[in-house]
Design a protein around this motif. Structure first.
Motif, PDB file in Angstrom:
ATOM      1  N   THR A  32       4.523  -1.134   8.646  1.00  0.00           N
ATOM      2  CA  THR A  32       3.594   0.020   7.240  1.00  0.00           C
ATOM      3  C   THR A  32       2.735  -0.125   7.637  1.00  0.00           C
ATOM      4  O   THR A  32       1.470   0.891   6.668  1.00  0.00           O
ATOM      5  CB  THR A  32       4.812  -0.161   5.649  1.00  0.00           C
ATOM      6  OG1 THR A  32       6.318  -0.543   5.929  1.00  0.00           O
ATOM      7  CG2 THR A  32       4.130   0.360   4.899  1.00  0.00           C
ATOM      8  N   VAL A  33       1.858  -1.744   7.232  1.00  0.00           N
ATOM      9  CA  VAL A  33       0.346  -1.603   7.236  1.00  0.00           C
ATOM     10  C   VAL A  33      -0.238  -0.697   8.014  1.00  0.00           C
ATOM     11  O   VAL A  33      -1.294   0.199   7.602  1.00  0.00           O
ATOM     12  CB  VAL A  33       0.075  -3.118   6.814  1.00  0.00           C
ATOM     13  CG1 VAL A  33      -1.635  -2.694   7.447  1.00  0.00           C
ATOM     14  CG2 VAL A  33       0.720  -3.853   6.435  1.00  0.00           C
ATOM     15  N   ARG A  34       0.295  -0.214   9.081  1.00  0.00           N
ATOM     16  CA  ARG A  34      -0.464   0.272  10.414  1.00  0.00           C
ATOM     17  C   ARG A  34      -0.066   1.463   9.979  1.00  0.00           C
ATOM     18  O   ARG A  34      -1.238   2.577  10.051  1.00  0.00           O
ATOM     19  CB  ARG A  34       0.027   0.076  11.506  1.00  0.00           C
ATOM     20  CG  ARG A  34      -0.340  -1.743  12.245  1.00  0.00           C
ATOM     21  CD  ARG A  34      -0.274  -2.184  13.215  1.00  0.00           C
ATOM     22  NE  ARG A  34       0.672  -1.873  13.341  1.00  0.00           N
ATOM     23  CZ  ARG A  34       1.198  -3.116  13.798  1.00  0.00           C
ATOM     24  NH1 ARG A  34       1.571  -4.074  13.010  1.00  0.00           N
ATOM     25  NH2 ARG A  34       3.024  -3.779  13.718  1.00  0.00           N
ATOM     26  N   ALA A  35       1.119   1.837   9.724  1.00  0.00           N
ATOM     27  CA  ALA A  35       1.540   3.338   9.551  1.00  0.00           C
ATOM     28  C   ALA A  35       0.866   4.126   8.471  1.00  0.00           C
ATOM     29  O   ALA A  35       0.599   5.585   8.517  1.00  0.00           O
ATOM     30  CB  ALA A  35       3.171   3.826   9.005  1.00  0.00           C
ATOM     31  N   ASN A  36       0.239   3.604   7.166  1.00  0.00           N
ATOM     32  CA  ASN A  36      -0.363   3.943   6.386  1.00  0.00           C
ATOM     33  C   ASN A  36      -1.436   4.309   6.369  1.00  0.00           C
ATOM     34  O   ASN A  36      -1.371   5.867   6.343  1.00  0.00           O
ATOM     35  CB  ASN A  36      -1.019   2.895   5.175  1.00  0.00           C
ATOM     36  CG  ASN A  36       0.238   3.142   3.735  1.00  0.00           C
ATOM     37  OD1 ASN A  36       1.132   3.708   3.652  1.00  0.00           O
ATOM     38  ND2 ASN A  36       0.217   1.408   3.985  1.00  0.00           N
ATOM     39  N   ASP A 163       8.479  -2.057  -7.460  1.00  0.00           N
ATOM     40  CA  ASP A 163       9.169  -2.143  -5.462  1.00  0.00           C
ATOM     41  C   ASP A 163       9.369  -3.432  -5.422  1.00  0.00           C
ATOM     42  O   ASP A 163       9.354  -3.690  -4.728  1.00  0.00           O
ATOM     43  CB  ASP A 163       8.753  -1.998  -4.900  1.00  0.00           C
ATOM     44  CG  ASP A 163       6.586  -2.174  -4.733  1.00  0.00           C
ATOM     45  OD1 ASP A 163       6.021  -2.955  -5.734  1.00  0.00           O
ATOM     46  OD2 ASP A 163       6.051  -1.333  -4.149  1.00  0.00           O
ATOM     47  N   SER A 164       9.117  -4.530  -6.298  1.00  0.00           N
ATOM     48  CA  SER A 164       9.533  -5.751  -6.239  1.00  0.00           C
ATOM     49  C   SER A 164       9.819  -7.672  -7.218  1.00  0.00           C
ATOM     50  O   SER A 164      10.228  -7.995  -6.970  1.00  0.00           O
ATOM     51  CB  SER A 164       7.793  -6.467  -6.779  1.00  0.00           C
ATOM     52  OG  SER A 164       6.800  -5.853  -5.692  1.00  0.00           O
ATOM     53  N   PRO A 165      11.956  -6.478  -6.650  1.00  0.00           N
ATOM     54  CA  PRO A 165      12.331  -7.210  -7.268  1.00  0.00           C
ATOM     55  C   PRO A 165      12.529  -8.781  -6.653  1.00  0.00           C
ATOM     56  O   PRO A 165      13.019 -10.049  -7.358  1.00  0.00           O
ATOM     57  CB  PRO A 165      13.929  -6.619  -6.311  1.00  0.00           C
ATOM     58  CG  PRO A 165      13.305  -6.165  -5.145  1.00  0.00           C
ATOM     59  CD  PRO A 165      12.116  -5.468  -5.795  1.00  0.00           C
ATOM     60  N   VAL A 166      11.886  -9.253  -5.027  1.00  0.00           N
ATOM     61  CA  VAL A 166      11.718 -10.147  -4.761  1.00  0.00           C
ATOM     62  C   VAL A 166      10.513  -9.824  -4.087  1.00  0.00           C
ATOM     63  O   VAL A 166      10.053  -9.228  -3.883  1.00  0.00           O
ATOM     64  CB  VAL A 166      13.175 -10.677  -3.468  1.00  0.00           C
ATOM     65  CG1 VAL A 166      13.829 -10.771  -4.131  1.00  0.00           C
ATOM     66  CG2 VAL A 166      13.219  -9.912  -2.799  1.00  0.00           C
ATOM     67  N   GLY A 168       7.622 -10.025  -1.074  1.00  0.00           N
ATOM     68  CA  GLY A 168       8.124  -9.619   0.161  1.00  0.00           C
ATOM     69  C   GLY A 168       7.457 -10.874   0.741  1.00  0.00           C
ATOM     70  O   GLY A 168       7.020 -11.925   0.865  1.00  0.00           O
ATOM     71  N   ALA A 169       7.886 -10.796   2.834  1.00  0.00           N
ATOM     72  CA  ALA A 169       7.850 -11.827   3.738  1.00  0.00           C
ATOM     73  C   ALA A 169       6.335 -11.741   4.159  1.00  0.00           C
ATOM     74  O   ALA A 169       5.701 -10.834   4.929  1.00  0.00           O
ATOM     75  CB  ALA A 169       8.754 -11.816   4.612  1.00  0.00           C
ATOM     76  N   GLN A 255       5.832  -5.100   0.514  1.00  0.00           N
ATOM     77  CA  GLN A 255       7.165  -4.985   0.141  1.00  0.00           C
ATOM     78  C   GLN A 255       7.497  -5.230   1.180  1.00  0.00           C
ATOM     79  O   GLN A 255       8.209  -5.750   2.115  1.00  0.00           O
ATOM     80  CB  GLN A 255       7.108  -4.307  -1.248  1.00  0.00           C
ATOM     81  CG  GLN A 255       6.898  -5.174  -1.890  1.00  0.00           C
ATOM     82  CD  GLN A 255       6.507  -6.776  -2.454  1.00  0.00           C
ATOM     83  OE1 GLN A 255       5.758  -7.936  -2.301  1.00  0.00           O
ATOM     84  NE2 GLN A 255       8.197  -6.971  -2.686  1.00  0.00           N
ATOM     85  N   LEU A 256       8.278  -4.219   1.059  1.00  0.00           N
ATOM     86  CA  LEU A 256       9.567  -3.589   2.731  1.00  0.00           C
ATOM     87  C   LEU A 256       8.617  -3.426   4.012  1.00  0.00           C
ATOM     88  O   LEU A 256       7.895  -2.043   3.441  1.00  0.00           O
ATOM     89  CB  LEU A 256      10.565  -2.889   1.858  1.00  0.00           C
ATOM     90  CG  LEU A 256      12.109  -2.454   3.185  1.00  0.00           C
ATOM     91  CD1 LEU A 256      12.773  -3.287   3.241  1.00  0.00           C
ATOM     92  CD2 LEU A 256      12.578  -1.502   2.173  1.00  0.00           C
TER      93      LEU A 256
END
Length: 371
Positions: A32-36, A163-166, A168-169, A255-256
């Motif tokens: 997703t970082v790249r997709a943005n 967007d952060s119930p937990v 991200g990795a 995050q996800l």
């Protein structure tokens, strides 16, 4: 420094490599970082001609907050990793540019000190525009205290990250062993009063629900924006629950992983809320043309995150000032070349887009039209 990319390159040379990775990194494979960024590059601008104007207006008003630029500063944590003055330097640069700054709950400078540093530096001596980003904490009394602090400091809105119930990795950070701030730095809003007081950890809340948004709506009169709602149905629910705006953000891919780029989702979200609440977009904005594309597709303003950190690392307050000037100049140039007299002239027909998958009943067609 001629481009945002120049700031990134310079920051990489100046920063501790571990801190540089923290800023640049995302979740898991960082798709997703790249997709943005890649999604903006796939969009094309189709300009109008013979509609010239000697000057163009970049002024915006969002939720009653006036700004001289459609580019605002999205919430980013730990500015003192980049410069000794941290968020104070960032805030002074934003105030000089007339840009809205969203103060992160994970700031290394307290919102009260940030507000004091820019007091009277807004247009005609008015307070420079500040908003406050909030993670709803399981300890609601502590959350109430944070809301009161932001209100008393003069913040014009609350930006609630949902967007952060937990967490991200963040695999870069795990590999680098970056699990806490260096000695001498702390998350200012989580510290108990007094020097050397206990510093709470920001708690992610898996149980967060719309009931928490209703509770927050009941304790504050400040406008509330939700940050991180990506599904059109959640955008509709936000309207129904009295939310005042959306910050359309995928957390910069932190995050996800594998969620779509935010610019791809913007036409769907814009169609879903149908103008009832404003949309601010962030994620992958690196050029003035990116700003123009987002505004044309329905955003009221556009946020930047990582570029602010890079500019702060490269040149402190002067670096952030230069970054905001550069983006303002690029937006102004793009407006002129699109035949627009201001940001209000930007419409979807100026954008040519690929056909994105119809996943929620809103088909995005070439030209940015939504059916």
């Amino acid at each position: 420094m001629m481009t945002v990319k120049d700031f990134e390159t310079a920051a990489r040379r100046r920063l501790d490599p571990v801190h540089a990775d923290f800023i640049a990194g995302g979740a898991a494979d960082e798709i997703t970082v790249r997709a943005n960024e890649e999604a903006f590059r796939r969009l094309r601008l189709l300009p109008r001609v013979l509609r010239g104007s000697a000057e163009r207006s970049l002024d915006i008003t969002v939720l009653g907050g006036r700004a001289r630029t459609p580019v605002l500063l999205s919430p980013t944590a730990f500015h003192k990793l980049c410069d000794g003055e941290g968020e104070l330097a960032t805030a002074r640069a934003a105030a000089a540019a007339g840009a809205i700054m969203i103060v992160s709950m994970a700031s290394t400078v307290a919102v009260e000190d940030i507000a004091e540093a820019i007091r009277g530096s807004g247009e005609d001596g008015a307070p420079a525009p500040l908003w406050f980003q909030l993670y709803l904490q399981p300890d609601l009394d502590f959350t109430r205290t944070l809301v009161r602090r932001a209100t008393d400091a003069g913040c014009g809105a609350l930006v609630v990250t949902v967007d952060s119930p937990v967490r991200g990795a963040h695999e870069r950070d795990l590999r680098n062993g970056f699990l806490d701030l260096p000695d001498g730095l702390r998350c200012a809003h989580m510290a108990e009063p007094g020097e050397g007081g206990r510093v709470r950890q920001i708690a992610m809340s898996p149980e967060i629900s719309w009931q928490h948004i209703d509770w927050l709506r009941g304790i504050t009169s400040l406008p509330i924006l939700l940050k991180g709602a990506l599904h059109p149905e959640d955008a509709l629910l936000a309207v129904r629950h009295g939310v005042d705006g959306l910050l359309l953000s995928n957390h910069g891919g932190r995050q996800l992983d594998t969620v779509p780029a935010t610019i791809e989702l913007l036409p769907e979200i814009h169609a879903a809320v149908a103008g009832r609440i404003p949309i601010v977009l962030d994620g992958g904005v690196r050029r003035g043309t990116d700003v123009v594309k987002a505004l044309a597709l329905g955003a009221s303003a556009v946020g930047i995150g990582r570029p602010v950190m890079w500019a702060l690392a490269e040149g402190g307050e002067k670096g952030v000032r230069r970054l905001l000037e550069l983006l303002r100049d690029e937006v102004d140039q793009a407006l002129a070349l699109c035949g627009a007299t201001g940001v209000r002239d930007l419409t979807p027909d100026l954008v040519r887009a690929p056909v994105w998958p119809d996943t929620a009943g809103y088909a995005v067609r070439p030209g940015g039209a939504v059916s």
